[in-house]
Every structure is written in structure tokens, then in C-alpha cells.
Design a protein around this motif. Structure first.
Motif, PDB file in Angstrom:
ATOM      1  N   GLY A  25      17.062   1.389 -10.099  1.00 25.65           N
ATOM      2  CA  GLY A  25      16.806  -0.021  -9.814  1.00 25.65           C
ATOM      3  C   GLY A  25      16.718  -0.325  -8.330  1.00 25.65           C
ATOM      4  O   GLY A  25      16.569  -1.483  -7.942  1.00 25.65           O
ATOM      5  N   GLN A  26      16.792   0.718  -7.492  1.00 19.98           N
ATOM      6  CA  GLN A  26      16.722   0.543  -6.043  1.00 19.98           C
ATOM      7  C   GLN A  26      15.328   0.911  -5.540  1.00 19.98           C
ATOM      8  O   GLN A  26      14.670   1.798  -6.088  1.00 19.98           O
ATOM      9  CB  GLN A  26      17.761   1.442  -5.346  1.00 19.98           C
ATOM     10  N   GLN A  27      14.909   0.235  -4.479  1.00 21.08           N
ATOM     11  CA  GLN A  27      13.614   0.574  -3.902  1.00 21.08           C
ATOM     12  C   GLN A  27      13.680   1.963  -3.277  1.00 21.08           C
ATOM     13  O   GLN A  27      14.640   2.313  -2.582  1.00 21.08           O
ATOM     14  CB  GLN A  27      13.201  -0.448  -2.841  1.00 21.08           C
ATOM     15  N   MET A  28      12.657   2.767  -3.548  1.00 22.04           N
ATOM     16  CA  MET A  28      12.589   4.103  -2.988  1.00 22.04           C
ATOM     17  C   MET A  28      12.363   4.028  -1.490  1.00 22.04           C
ATOM     18  O   MET A  28      11.782   3.065  -0.980  1.00 22.04           O
ATOM     19  CB  MET A  28      11.476   4.907  -3.662  1.00 22.04           C
ATOM     20  N   THR A  29      12.844   5.033  -0.762  1.00 26.77           N
ATOM     21  CA  THR A  29      12.717   5.053   0.695  1.00 26.77           C
ATOM     22  C   THR A  29      11.906   6.266   1.128  1.00 26.77           C
ATOM     23  O   THR A  29      11.809   7.272   0.415  1.00 26.77           O
ATOM     24  CB  THR A  29      14.099   5.110   1.370  1.00 26.77           C
TER      25      THR A  29
ATOM     26  N   PRO B 255       7.723   1.965  -4.432  1.00 29.88           N
ATOM     27  CA  PRO B 255       8.161   1.194  -5.602  1.00 29.88           C
ATOM     28  C   PRO B 255       9.662   1.320  -5.859  1.00 29.88           C
ATOM     29  O   PRO B 255      10.363   2.108  -5.215  1.00 29.88           O
ATOM     30  CB  PRO B 255       7.363   1.847  -6.743  1.00 29.88           C
ATOM     31  N   VAL B 256      10.118   0.569  -6.836  1.00 30.76           N
ATOM     32  CA  VAL B 256      11.514   0.629  -7.264  1.00 30.76           C
ATOM     33  C   VAL B 256      11.698   1.844  -8.162  1.00 30.76           C
ATOM     34  O   VAL B 256      10.874   2.127  -9.034  1.00 30.76           O
ATOM     35  CB  VAL B 256      11.907  -0.664  -8.015  1.00 30.76           C
ATOM     36  N   ASN B 257      12.766   2.564  -7.930  1.00 32.65           N
ATOM     37  CA  ASN B 257      13.105   3.699  -8.790  1.00 32.65           C
ATOM     38  C   ASN B 257      13.594   3.168 -10.136  1.00 32.65           C
ATOM     39  O   ASN B 257      14.603   2.456 -10.194  1.00 32.65           O
ATOM     40  CB  ASN B 257      14.199   4.550  -8.132  1.00 32.65           C
TER      41      ASN B 257
END
Length: 516
Positions: free
Chosen positions: A498-502, A492-494
Motif C-alpha cells: 500500500g506504499q508508493q514505490m521508490t 505506482p503504489v505497491n
């Protein structure tokens, strides 16, 4: 989609009614052997009482490696010690911390890991407290005052009673007053240290350079008589940790103008650079020998106690599971490996080294099961972000006795663990690796990295459950005709960035440690 426990079991049940319901002679034999011929108490005694704590770089760590290899050989299991790096060699000696004035009293405390040694006569000096000064300039002007002194660098706790004891017996007003006082003192002390211009890590070296002859900390762990015991940051003078009740007395005496005189004897040996190892044992597969099911637990510990619940219990769980499997399931379809990792406490170094050194194994791991958070029975199993983990873990869990299985909360697909224990080293590499997470038994306060992490804290009934659980999961993973899916969830997005988690990245180990 988040898979709940009831849905998980329904899916697993629908996969194969006979698979779930038919009695299995191997699982029954596992339970019988674990309950009627358990070796856990013997293993615990040998590891915790005879070998003792297993700080990386110490003779006890190497003794533990050799003990495990011999124990496996006694069971007919192939095992070896595999070198993965080098570490600062050190051996703990005698610690005495004695107050000589204003009265004579032996204090409860011990030297920190890798503390420099004193002579057999120790060092003697009066106590001084880090003062509350205006700024780092004022502190530099004061610093010469530590010459020949023993310096207290921790806050004096306002109470040695844990919060649960206050809750049970205190009035609402007294509890609120205590918490307010503790919060204010904690904040004030943090500000005091900050104004020195140093951190908790760099301050001891500055004091040493200014001529202090010893450093005393008190790292209370929020329980009766329990302190965390970590490492020293000094290079030439002893660093010791003193129990809350004695530390508070020293602090009050010094604060009231009656600075006590202490003698600190902290003998230890610097052993130079020593090799560090993982202990790896194997039961060779018969049909798919190049595919692997792994058991996992870190072997090293801090050395405030004997490393009983961190991670002696995880270690003996995996050893007992291997012993049982060799006896009742000697010809597994897939190869069974167990990794007893070194230097987990300094950053998962042993398991990270294995992942880096053995890509041929890592790419063919069917599943890995790791246990590392205390003596309690396993109560949580998460999917670590593997999309289809509910399928195969659900089927395997259905073979576990109901009285063990019913206590386990599942969370699928879950999120990938980025650290915390050695399973994370494998998750980062895309391996279906799972943490067998245990019931607390006050682990965080009383035994995790503390001076009270000893044999008497082991709850053997719970550890026996965990050995049964592990052995059955490994057996089922070996027998499963399907290869486990490594498909990952879309993270999901952090919400903070606001960035997608990796997905966690593979991290290289520290292969030369404590040598700076």
C-alpha cells in the motif's frame, strides 16, 4: 501512460521523416563491417577457449583484463585496467571424483569455486547422507557420525529428464505422478535440512567442524546433464558438485546400505588477497568530449564452464561494437566509453564502484547500453522508468535495420531495474541506462551459471545482430543534438504494502570480497 511499440514508432517517425528515412552512410558502414569482417568468432575463441572462465580473484580474470586492453590497443583504442577493490585470490586445479567401491567409476563433477584444496592424493572415505531426524537436538547427537566421511547434502532428483522431454513423450498420468513425486521430495528434503538447525550455507561448515572430510552437492539446473556451479562454504575440506546421474547413484547406494567409497582430489591454490579491476576503453569525443555514451557488459563469470553466454557474449558484443565504431566512426561527437565490469556475479560490484568513483562521468552520460542475458538476439528494450525514453530511443531505433528492429519489443516508460545486471547500478544514479535483453536459447536452464556454459553454445548470427544494434544505438546517441531527458515517472503504489514505490537507491560495492 504506457507507450506501445506502434505508438513509439509513430512518434519517432513524426519527429523527423528525413531522420528516419534518409540512408545514412555510417549505419550502412556499420552493417557492412559487421557482416563482412566480423571478429566475433575470433574474439570468442580467444576469450572462452584461451583465457577461459573469469571468476573474480583468479589469474584468468586478470588475464582477461590484460587481453582486452591489448586487443583495444591493436584497434587503436585507448584502454586501461582500473582497480576498484580486492578479492580472495584462488586458482582452480585438477578435480577427480572416483568411486572405489562397490565398483570403480570416475564420476562427473567438479570442485566449487573457492573450494579448499586437497593434497595430490586427495581424501578417501565412505559416503553418508544427511539423515531425516526429529529436530536440531537429534541432529547434534548424530553429527559425530560424519567424522572421516564424505557427506551428501543435496536431494536426489527423481528424474534427470527436463520437463519439456516429459511433455513430449510422457503420458498425462506419468507426468502428473513425476511432478507430484518431485514436489513431495523437494518439500521433504527442505524440511530435513531445516530440522538440522542449519541452512544450506551454514551446514557445510558444521559438518567440517564435526570431522567430515568432504562435502558433495548436486545443484541440478533442470536440463540434460547440466548443473549450476557456485561457491564452496567450507574452509578446510573440499566441496564438490556431482552431476545428477552420478549423484543419484551415490545416494541410492548409500540409502540401500551399500555406501560407496570415494576418493576426491580437488587441487586448488589460495593466492591471498589480489586486486580486482574494471577494464575501461575510450573513443574520445570531438564536439562534446565531456558527455558520454557507454557500452556495458560484465567481464567476470562463474567457472563451471567458460562463461560463454554469461557474459562472454555480452563482452564480445561490446568489443566488436567498439571495434566497428573506431573503424567507421572514429570521431564521435560525444565520448564513447565501454565498461567491462568485474564481480558482477557477487553483486554488481565493479559497476557500482565505477558509479561511486566517477560522479563526473555519471552526471554526463547520454545513454548506456548493457547486454548480459545470453547469446540470443535482442528482443526486448524497456525504458527503465525514464519518462521520455520513448522519444530518443525511438528515434535511434529507426536507424537500425528493419530485420533487427522488427524483432525488438519495446516497453515505455517501463520501471527502473533494481538489480539483475550492471545497468541497474547506473539507473539507480539516474542515468538513462538500458538492458538489451536477449532471446532465451534455454539460457536459464542450460547455460546460466552452469557447467555447460561453453563456446559451442554461442549463436554467432544473433551476437552479430546485437553488435550491429549496439553500434548503431551508440552512434545515434553520440550524434543526437538533444541531451537525453532524465525525468522519471511517478512510481505506482505497491499493491502488497500500500506504499508508493521508490526509485532504487545507489548501493556501495563490496570492495573486499571473500576474505572472511
Amino acid at each position: 501512460m504506457k507507450i506501445t511499440k506502434p505508438l513509439l514508432l509513430a512518434l519517432a517517425f513524426s519527429y523527423s521523416i528525413s531522420f528516419a528515412q534518409t540512408k545514412d552512410p555510417i549505419t550502412e558502414a556499420i552493417v557492412k563491417e559487421a557482416t563482412e569482417n566480423s571478429q566475433l568468432e575470433k574474439l570468442g575463441h580467444e576469450l572462452m577457449d584461451q583465457v577461459g572462465p573469469r571468476l573474480v580473484g583468479t589469474p584468468q580474470m586478470k588475464m582477461a583484463n590484460d587481453w582486452a586492453v591489448k586487443k583495444y590497443a591493436d584497434w587503436g583504442i585507448s584502454a586501461k585496467n582500473e582497480k576498484w577493490g580486492d578479492w580472495r585470490g584462488w586458482e582452480r586445479g585438477i578435480t577427480h571424483i572416483d568411486m572405489l567401491s562397490p565398483r570403480i567409476k570416475s564420476l562427473e563433477g567438479m570442485q566449487l569455486a573457492w573450494s579448499p584444496s586437497t593434497s595430490s592424493k586427495g581424501v578417501t572415505g565412505s559416503v553418508v547422507i544427511i539423515p531425516d531426524l526429529a529436530d536440531s537436538i537429534a541432529f547434534q547427537n548424530w553429527l559425530p557420525n560424519v567424522k572421516g566421511k564424505i557427506v551428501l547434502i543435496s536431494m536426489a532428483q527423481p528424474t534427470g529428464r527436463p520437463d519439456y522431454n516429459w511433455t513430449e513423450f510422457g503420458t498425462k498420468e506419468s507426468i502428473e505422478k513425476m511432478k507430484k513425486d518431485r514436489t513431495e521430495k523437494t518439500q521433504s528434503w527442505a524440511a530435513r535440512i531445516r530440522k538440522t538447525g542449519y541452512t544450506a550455507r551454514t551446514l557445510p561448515l558444521a559438518l567440517e567442524k564435526a570431522g567430515a572430510i568432504g562435502i558433495i552437492t548436486s545443484n541440478w539446473s533442470a536440463g540434460f546433464g547440466v548443473n549450476k556451479i557456485f561457491s564452496a562454504y567450507t574452509k578446510k575440506i573440499p566441496s564438490v558438485d556431482v552431476a545428477l546421474e552420478d549423484y543419484g547413484m551415490l545416494f541410492r547406494l548409500a540409502e540401500s546400505g551399500n555406501a560407496p567409497t570415494l576418493n576426491i582430489t580437488a587441487e586448488s591454490k589460495n593466492l591471498g588477497v589480489v586486486p580486482t579491476f574494471n577494464t575501461i576503453a575510450e573513443i574520445k569525443g570531438t564536439e562534446k568530449p565531456e558527455e558520454y555514451v557507454m557500452l556495458s557488459a560484465h567481464f567476470d563469470s562463474w567457472d563451471g564452464g567458460t562463461g560463454a553466454t554469461d557474459n562472454g557474449t555480452g563482452t564480445i558484443t561490446m568489443m566488436e561494437a567498439m571495434r566497428i565504431l573506431k573503424k567507421v566512426y572514429p570521431n564521435p561527437k560525444r565520448t564513447i566509453l565501454v565498461g567491462h565490469w568485474g564481480s558482477e556475479e557477487q553483486g554488481l560490484n565493479g559497476s557500482r564502484a565505477f558509479v561511486e568513483d566517477h560522479p563526473e562521468i555519471v552526471k554526463n552520460i547520454q545513454a548506456l547500453f548493457n547486454q548480459d542475458n545470453g547469446t540470443g538476439r535482442v528482443v526486448n528494450l524497456a525504458g527503465q522508468g525514464f519518462l521520455n525514453s520513448y522519444d530518443y530511443l525511438g528515434r535511434w531505433l529507426n536507424k537500425v535495420p528493419a530485420e533487427i528492429r522488427s524483432q525488438i519489443e519495446t516497453n515505455f516508460p517501463g520501471s527502473p531495474g533494481g538489480g539483475g545486471s550492471d545497468y541497474a547500478s547506473f539507473v539507480a544514479a539516474g542515468v538513462p541506462a538500458f538492458s538489451l535483453s536477449s532471446l532465451s536459447w534455454s539460457y536459464g536452464s542450460y547455460t546460466w551459471h552452469t557447467n555447460r556454459d561453453t563456446y559451442d553454445k554461442i549463436v554467432f548470427d544473433d551476437v552479430r545482430n546485437n553488435a550491429i544494434l549496439t553500434a548503431i544505438l551508440v552512434y545515434m546517441a553520440c550524434e543526437d543534438p538533444q541531451t537525453t531527458s532524465r525525468e522519471k515517472i511517478v512510481l505506482p503504489v505497491n499493491p502488497r504494502t500500500g506504499q508508493q514505490m521508490t526509485w532504487p537507491k545507489v548501493t556501495s560495492p563490496t570492495r573486499k570480497g571473500g576474505l572472511d
